[in-house]
Design a protein around this motif. Sequence first.
Motif, PDB file in Angstrom:
ATOM      1  N   VAL A 249      17.097   7.014  -4.716  1.00  0.00           N
ATOM      2  CA  VAL A 249      16.568   7.758  -2.822  1.00  0.00           C
ATOM      3  C   VAL A 249      15.794   6.359  -2.721  1.00  0.00           C
ATOM      4  O   VAL A 249      14.779   6.203  -1.770  1.00  0.00           O
ATOM      5  N   TYR A 250      14.274   6.566  -3.636  1.00  0.00           N
ATOM      6  CA  TYR A 250      13.342   5.846  -3.654  1.00  0.00           C
ATOM      7  C   TYR A 250      13.052   4.609  -2.870  1.00  0.00           C
ATOM      8  O   TYR A 250      12.615   4.089  -2.311  1.00  0.00           O
ATOM      9  N   ARG A 251      14.382   3.705  -3.583  1.00  0.00           N
ATOM     10  CA  ARG A 251      14.307   2.952  -3.654  1.00  0.00           C
ATOM     11  C   ARG A 251      14.797   2.205  -2.279  1.00  0.00           C
ATOM     12  O   ARG A 251      14.143   1.732  -1.530  1.00  0.00           O
ATOM     13  N   ARG A 252      16.370   3.196  -1.920  1.00  0.00           N
ATOM     14  CA  ARG A 252      16.620   3.277  -0.439  1.00  0.00           C
ATOM     15  C   ARG A 252      15.222   3.463   0.867  1.00  0.00           C
ATOM     16  O   ARG A 252      15.184   2.113   1.376  1.00  0.00           O
ATOM     17  N   THR A 253      14.227   4.391  -0.088  1.00  0.00           N
ATOM     18  CA  THR A 253      13.382   4.538   0.889  1.00  0.00           C
ATOM     19  C   THR A 253      12.101   3.464   1.145  1.00  0.00           C
ATOM     20  O   THR A 253      11.527   3.231   2.698  1.00  0.00           O
ATOM     21  N   VAL A 254      12.190   2.780  -0.064  1.00  0.00           N
ATOM     22  CA  VAL A 254      11.311   1.410   0.197  1.00  0.00           C
ATOM     23  C   VAL A 254      12.072   0.359   1.286  1.00  0.00           C
ATOM     24  O   VAL A 254      10.957  -0.631   1.705  1.00  0.00           O
ATOM     25  N   GLN A 255      13.110  -0.044   1.251  1.00  0.00           N
ATOM     26  CA  GLN A 255      13.887  -0.642   1.148  1.00  0.00           C
ATOM     27  C   GLN A 255      13.643  -0.109   2.947  1.00  0.00           C
ATOM     28  O   GLN A 255      13.724  -1.490   3.816  1.00  0.00           O
ATOM     29  N   THR A 256      13.807   0.811   3.299  1.00  0.00           N
ATOM     30  CA  THR A 256      13.888   1.785   4.736  1.00  0.00           C
ATOM     31  C   THR A 256      13.004   1.233   5.157  1.00  0.00           C
ATOM     32  O   THR A 256      12.156   0.430   6.798  1.00  0.00           O
TER      33      THR A 256
ATOM     34  N   GLN B 284       0.959  -1.148   0.279  1.00  0.00           N
ATOM     35  CA  GLN B 284      -0.105   0.045  -0.339  1.00  0.00           C
ATOM     36  C   GLN B 284       0.898   1.083   0.063  1.00  0.00           C
ATOM     37  O   GLN B 284       0.540   1.696  -0.724  1.00  0.00           O
ATOM     38  N   LYS B 285       1.557   1.474   0.674  1.00  0.00           N
ATOM     39  CA  LYS B 285       2.853   2.197   0.523  1.00  0.00           C
ATOM     40  C   LYS B 285       3.327   2.279  -0.296  1.00  0.00           C
ATOM     41  O   LYS B 285       3.716   4.056  -1.509  1.00  0.00           O
ATOM     42  N   VAL B 286       4.402   1.903  -1.093  1.00  0.00           N
ATOM     43  CA  VAL B 286       4.596   1.426  -2.069  1.00  0.00           C
ATOM     44  C   VAL B 286       4.084   1.927  -3.080  1.00  0.00           C
ATOM     45  O   VAL B 286       4.104   2.900  -4.443  1.00  0.00           O
ATOM     46  N   THR B 287       2.661   1.645  -3.429  1.00  0.00           N
ATOM     47  CA  THR B 287       1.487   1.992  -4.264  1.00  0.00           C
ATOM     48  C   THR B 287       1.692   3.286  -3.961  1.00  0.00           C
ATOM     49  O   THR B 287       0.981   3.969  -5.334  1.00  0.00           O
ATOM     50  N   LYS B 288       1.607   4.233  -3.401  1.00  0.00           N
ATOM     51  CA  LYS B 288       1.080   5.341  -2.508  1.00  0.00           C
ATOM     52  C   LYS B 288       2.119   5.645  -3.218  1.00  0.00           C
ATOM     53  O   LYS B 288       2.033   7.511  -4.068  1.00  0.00           O
ATOM     54  N   GLU B 289       2.970   5.539  -2.958  1.00  0.00           N
ATOM     55  CA  GLU B 289       4.672   7.045  -3.923  1.00  0.00           C
ATOM     56  C   GLU B 289       4.058   6.319  -5.125  1.00  0.00           C
ATOM     57  O   GLU B 289       4.680   7.701  -5.158  1.00  0.00           O
ATOM     58  N   LEU B 290       3.779   5.377  -5.961  1.00  0.00           N
ATOM     59  CA  LEU B 290       4.138   5.412  -7.217  1.00  0.00           C
ATOM     60  C   LEU B 290       3.069   5.989  -7.808  1.00  0.00           C
ATOM     61  O   LEU B 290       3.277   6.709  -8.947  1.00  0.00           O
ATOM     62  N   ILE B 291       2.186   5.423  -7.076  1.00  0.00           N
ATOM     63  CA  ILE B 291       1.071   7.108  -7.412  1.00  0.00           C
ATOM     64  C   ILE B 291       1.376   8.649  -7.500  1.00  0.00           C
ATOM     65  O   ILE B 291       0.890   9.277  -8.705  1.00  0.00           O
ATOM     66  N   ASN B 292       2.068   8.855  -6.850  1.00  0.00           N
ATOM     67  CA  ASN B 292       3.152  10.271  -6.583  1.00  0.00           C
ATOM     68  C   ASN B 292       4.226  10.282  -7.669  1.00  0.00           C
ATOM     69  O   ASN B 292       3.731  11.562  -8.590  1.00  0.00           O
TER      70      ASN B 292
END
Length: 115
Positions: free
Chosen positions: A99-106, A36-44
Amino acid sequence: MTLLSALLVEREREVTDSLVDLLIATVHRIGARAEQKVTKELINAFKRVTGKENILFAIAEASLGAPEEQVREVVFPAVAGGEQTLRELVHEYRTKGPVYRRTVQTTLKASYTNH
């Protein structure tokens, strides 16, 4: 004594099965939240800024035309949409870059840590 030992073995299996089921449910819940969090980020991230090269050229031209002036007076008026367009451009870079990939991993690591 035999009946008591058989009861304890059966009870141990039930407890082990319950713990494994609980672990599986927790992992599925963590995965669902992360998706869900990743989907929100992808929509943005789909909010893309068009004409990046033209924006860069306009900023460079305005900066070289008046190098002593303040940024708000020179750069922001040179870009169509002003400061908001530049903010969207930076946001797009952050959502697509490393930075996005690191955010997802974090985010995933934090979810597992909290559980």
